[in-house]
Design a protein around this motif. Structure first.
Motif, PDB file in Angstrom:
ATOM      1  N   LEU A 130       0.825  -1.192   0.000  1.00 42.42           N
ATOM      2  CA  LEU A 130       0.000   0.000   0.000  1.00 42.42           C
ATOM      3  C   LEU A 130       0.868   1.255   0.000  1.00 42.42           C
ATOM      4  N   GLU A 131       1.924   1.256   0.785  1.00 40.32           N
ATOM      5  CA  GLU A 131       2.823   2.408   0.834  1.00 40.32           C
ATOM      6  C   GLU A 131       3.520   2.618  -0.511  1.00 40.32           C
ATOM      7  N   GLN A 132       3.956   1.516  -1.149  1.00 41.26           N
ATOM      8  CA  GLN A 132       4.579   1.616  -2.474  1.00 41.26           C
ATOM      9  C   GLN A 132       3.595   2.181  -3.493  1.00 41.26           C
ATOM     10  N   ARG A 136       3.994   5.702  -5.607  1.00 43.51           N
ATOM     11  CA  ARG A 136       3.953   5.689  -7.073  1.00 43.51           C
ATOM     12  C   ARG A 136       2.842   6.592  -7.592  1.00 43.51           C
ATOM     13  N   GLU A 137       1.664   6.503  -6.982  1.00 38.93           N
ATOM     14  CA  GLU A 137       0.555   7.350  -7.417  1.00 38.93           C
ATOM     15  C   GLU A 137       0.812   8.811  -7.086  1.00 38.93           C
ATOM     16  N   GLY A 138       1.463   9.080  -5.949  1.00 43.13           N
ATOM     17  CA  GLY A 138       1.789  10.447  -5.586  1.00 43.13           C
ATOM     18  C   GLY A 138       2.762  11.075  -6.557  1.00 43.13           C
TER      19      GLY A 138
END
Length: 142
Positions: A130-132, A136-138
Motif C-alpha cells: 500500500l505504501e509503495q 507511485r501514485e503520488g
C-alpha cells in the motif's frame, strides 16, 4: 466431478478442488451434503468437488415490500425462492474453468493437480504494498 456454491463469494483465487466432502470448509452446501449423505451411507470420497474456501461475504438480498405482498407474481419458476445470493460475475466462470480442467485431468489429459487456497498475506506485506502504491501514485499525480 461436482461444483459447490459460489454465491456470496468474491475471491476467485480461493477456488479449490477436493476429493470427497470431508475436508471442505466455508461452504454451506458442502455442510448440508455431508449431513444428507451421511444418513444415506453414500461414499463420496472418490468424487472431485470444486468449491471456494472463502467465507461467505453476503446474505440473501431482502424482499421488497411489493414482493412480500405478492410473491407468486415475481418468481419465474413455481415454488422457487425470490431472493437471490449476490455473486461476483467472474466467480461462476472461474468455477466452470476449474471444473473443465479437473474433468480433463481425470480423463488422463494432464497431470494430477489439486489446488488449495494460499494463505492470506501478512499485514506487514499488505501495508508495504500500500505504501509503495501511494508513493507511485503520488509521484504520478504530482
Amino acid at each position: 466431478i461436482s461444483a459447490l456454491g459460489s454465491g456470496a463469494k468474491s475471491d476467485p483465487t480461493q477456488i479449490c478442488v477436493a476429493k470427497g466432502l470431508r475436508d471442505i470448509e466455508n461452504d454451506p452446501l458442502a455442510t448440508k451434503l455431508r449431513k444428507v449423505f451421511s444418513t444415506r451411507d453414500v461414499d463420496l470420497s472418490r468424487v472431485s468437488f470444486v468449491y471456494s474456501s472463502q467465507k461467505v461475504q453476503r446474505s440473501l438480498l431482502p424482499l421488497s415490500a411489493e414482493q412480500r405482498q405478492n410473491p407468486e407474481e415475481f418468481g419465474n419458476v413455481a415454488n422457487f425462492r425470490l431472493r437471490v445470493i449476490p455473486v461476483l460475475g467472474t466467480q461462476p466462470a472461474v468455477a466452470g474453468v476449474s471444473l473443465a480442467a479437473q474433468a480433463l485431468l481425470e480423463l488422463g489429459i494432464g497431470r494430477h493437480y489439486c489446488p488449495r487456497p494460499s494463505p492470506a498475506p501478512r499485514r506487514a506485506l499488505i501495508e508495504r504494498y500500500l505504501e509503495q502504491l501511494r508513493k507511485r501514485e503520488g509521484s504520478r499525480s504530482g
